[in-house]
Write a protein that holds these residues in place. Structure first.
Motif, short mmCIF file in Angstrom:
data_model
loop_
_atom_site.label_atom_id
_atom_site.label_comp_id
_atom_site.label_asym_id
_atom_site.label_seq_id
_atom_site.Cartn_x
_atom_site.Cartn_y
_atom_site.Cartn_z
N GLU A 190 53.92 39.89 60.95
CA GLU A 190 53.85 38.72 61.23
C GLU A 190 52.85 38.35 62.05
N GLU A 191 52.44 38.94 63.21
CA GLU A 191 51.56 38.71 64.02
C GLU A 191 50.18 38.76 63.25
N GLN A 192 49.88 39.95 62.38
CA GLN A 192 48.98 40.22 61.91
C GLN A 192 48.32 39.19 60.87
N ILE A 193 49.53 38.66 60.10
CA ILE A 193 49.08 37.62 58.99
C ILE A 193 48.58 36.41 59.71
N ARG A 194 49.39 36.08 60.82
CA ARG A 194 48.99 35.06 61.58
C ARG A 194 47.39 35.07 61.82
N GLU A 195 47.03 35.95 62.59
CA GLU A 195 45.77 36.48 62.81
C GLU A 195 44.76 36.34 61.84
N ARG A 196 45.26 36.96 60.62
CA ARG A 196 44.22 37.45 59.57
C ARG A 196 44.80 36.76 58.25
N PRO A 197 44.88 35.45 58.09
CA PRO A 197 45.40 34.89 56.81
C PRO A 197 44.29 34.98 55.75
N ALA A 198 44.69 35.28 54.47
CA ALA A 198 43.97 35.34 53.43
C ALA A 198 42.72 34.71 53.50
N VAL A 199 41.37 35.25 53.04
CA VAL A 199 40.26 34.63 52.96
C VAL A 199 39.74 34.67 51.59
N ASP A 200 38.63 34.07 51.26
CA ASP A 200 38.12 34.20 49.79
C ASP A 200 36.60 34.30 49.97
N HIS A 201 35.95 35.36 49.23
CA HIS A 201 34.53 35.46 49.17
C HIS A 201 34.04 35.50 47.76
N PRO A 202 32.80 35.39 47.62
CA PRO A 202 32.14 35.31 46.22
C PRO A 202 32.45 36.97 45.75
N ILE A 203 32.66 36.93 44.46
CA ILE A 203 32.71 38.41 43.99
C ILE A 203 31.51 39.01 43.62
N VAL A 204 30.35 38.16 43.44
CA VAL A 204 28.94 38.65 43.61
C VAL A 204 28.30 38.02 44.76
N ARG A 205 27.97 39.12 45.48
CA ARG A 205 27.43 38.73 46.78
C ARG A 205 25.92 38.97 47.02
#
Ligand code: OGA
Ligand code: MN
Length: 295
Positions: A190-205
């Motif tokens: 739970e602690e890890q999920i709180r610190e690192r919620p999902a993020v999104d990035h371009p699939i072509v960078r």
């Protein structure tokens, strides 16, 4: 990125001490001692070399942890501590260890931490992911245990136009929690999920230094933003298998003293298991430089 080698300044290694790693657009350098303070000329040359070669293998190094730390600073700010520090604070220090040594001090096959054995780009589940990672080989097993690297800029360039069009503007969701499931590792807390919620990035960078486009995915990638999860997952896995075809992959067979650094913005990497994991130790010292928000 190029497969030609820039003329080496007198302070650099000799031409006969370099070798290209063509699949990944990398380079191997032998006659250079990273434990010595670097002149500005040498630093500038290394920065250019890294821009041209996203995987650099330095042979025959012998760096203490503080020397590796110093060398890493040449390339930017050292990244903050790993989310796994909640589980093992002593292990996740700025210069930390990647190994098959368990809490009992004995070598073994990994059970709780299996993420490194899946293609990934370091910390792509951060909103500001890693720029580069360095591993320095301290204990090397006799057989196996290679680190493999795939060049995702070369892979992107090899896609057909219709696929490139299809990928334009797509964003992938990256998630520590999902990554743990996909690598059959100990579930995120739970602690890890709180610190690192999902993020999104371009699939072509777009690479901020070279302007080149590269696929940005890997095992921390979960699905495509706005798509049904299974469809997105299938596309990510397909692109990953495309990008990790042998034509784009270099397998690094470790020798004691190697220091390998790679650009996480345009490569994927993974570890291969070694033979006899229950008896043989594999220990690498690791540092990471923080990157920038992908675009
Ligand atoms: C890493 C990693 C692979 C290996 O340190 O980021 O993925 O071969 N390591 O140990
Ligand atoms: Mn990694």
């Amino acid at each position: 990125m190029s497969n030609t080698i820039e003329p080496i300044p007198r302070t650099g290694p000799r031409a006969d001490e370099t070798r290209t790693l063509p699949e990944v657009g990398g380079i191997e350098l032998t006659g250079i001692d990273l434990s010595q303070p670097l002149t500005q000329e040498r630093k500038d040359w290394l920065m250019r070399t890294f821009r041209a070669h996203p995987v650099i293998v330095f042979r025959e190094q012998n760096l203490a942890k503080d020397q590796q730390y110093e060398f890493t600073l040449t390339f930017g700010e050292i990244e903050g501590l790993h989310v796994n520090r909640f589980i093992d604070a002593a292990k996740y220090t700025p210069v930390h260890t990647v190994s098959n040594i368990g809490p009992d001090g004995k070598p073994g096959a990994p059970t709780r931490e299996r993420g490194n054995y899946y293609w990934h780009s370091d910390k792509s589940y951060h909103d500001v992911p890693s720029l580069l990672t360095m591993l320095h080989g301290v204990e090397i097993p006799a057989k196996g245990g290679e680190t493999q690297f795939a060049n995702t800029a070369l892979a992107y360039a090899a896609l057909d136009e219709a696929t490139k069009q299809r990928l334009a503007g797509l964003r992938a969701v990256h998630s520590w929690q999902r990554s743990r499931i996909q690598s059959r590792s100990m579930p995120a807390t739970e602690e890890q999920i709180r610190e690192r919620p999902a993020v999104d990035h371009p699939i072509v960078r777009t690479h901020p230094d070279t302007g080149e486009k590269a696929l940005y995915l890997g095992n921390h990638g979960s699905h495509i933003l706005g798509w049904p999860e299974d469809e997105g997952r299938a596309l990510i896995r397909w692109l990953e298998s495309f990008a990790t075809q042998p034509a784009f992959v270099y397998s690094h067979r470790w020798r004691l003293g190697d220091l390998v650094m790679w650009d996480n913005r345009c490569t994927l990497h993974r570890a291969l298991p070694h033979e006899n994991m229950e008896a043989e130790r594999r220990v690498l010292h690791r540092t990471v430089v923080k990157g920038t928000v992908p675009y």
